[in-house]
Design an enzyme around this catalytic site. Sequence first.
Site, short mmCIF file in Angstrom:
data_model
loop_
_atom_site.label_atom_id
_atom_site.label_comp_id
_atom_site.label_asym_id
_atom_site.label_seq_id
_atom_site.Cartn_x
_atom_site.Cartn_y
_atom_site.Cartn_z
CE1 TYR A 165 0.36 7.57 -5.98
CE2 TYR A 165 -1.10 8.37 -7.69
CZ TYR A 165 -0.56 7.72 -6.90
OH TYR A 165 -1.64 7.25 -5.44
CG ASP A 204 1.28 15.78 -7.65
OD1 ASP A 204 1.93 14.26 -7.56
OD2 ASP A 204 0.35 15.76 -7.18
CG ASN A 264 -1.73 1.65 1.19
OD1 ASN A 264 -2.33 1.91 1.06
ND2 ASN A 264 -1.07 1.60 2.45
CB ALA A 265 4.04 2.26 1.59
CD GLN A 312 -5.07 14.14 -12.53
OE1 GLN A 312 -6.03 13.39 -12.79
NE2 GLN A 312 -5.46 15.91 -13.18
CG MET A 313 -1.87 18.16 -16.08
SD MET A 313 -2.60 19.49 -17.08
CE MET A 313 -4.10 20.09 -16.00
#
Length: 241
Positions: free
Chosen positions: A148, A89, A83-84, A142-143
């Site tokens: 990520y 961003d 999960n970590a 995702q912009m």
Amino acid sequence: MTRTALVTGGTRGIGAAICVELQAAGHTVIANHAGNEEAARAFNAETGIATACWDVGDYESCVRGLAEAEALAGAPFDILVNNAGITRDSMFHKMTPQQWNDVIRVDLSSMFNMTHPVIEGMRERGFGRIINISSINGQKGQMGQVNYSAAKAGVIGFTKALAQETARKGITVNCIAPGYINTDMVAAVPANVLQSIIGAIPVNRLGEASEVGALVAYLASDAAGFMTGSVLTINGGQYMA
């Protein structure tokens, strides 16, 4: 049946809820964390779940940490929840190598670092449940999150490939891709931004960490023995893959 579970990033947010749900299902649970000792102590005091600190981005650290955690649990791990994760961003043209490498290291390389030391024992015992936490942004992108999104998409590929290798050994490997969940991190988003996020979710609310935890508990159970290589979305209908 009572089994032994290890949850990475297990003392806060979604990870903490996963630990609580697995404990409620009767399992012995150890929660890994990266070093926030204050949060770990508070989590242990509230739940009674033992915690252990190591860096999931480093293989040797994982080998040592898992050995110590097994000693705490009193048995090898039957259930592993990867999960970590972290975010760093940035728009891609401004992203630094450090931002890229940090996220790939913790969010993707940790899949190998944590799973490799336990997989042989699971194969020998003929049972294992490996549950990997991806993200809606690993499915749709995702912009501002190229690093990520790439890492979380890699988690899905890791899941599907490993599931094929381990199915005959009694080990299932599945993936959960949460959408926007009501955690402290999301709650800190400015109110106007949060409302625009919720407005894009068909069920018109954030998810709850306990809902993700309940799904993990099912995948960890004997009842889920016929489910492997699956990617389960839990995002309120925001993205239907």
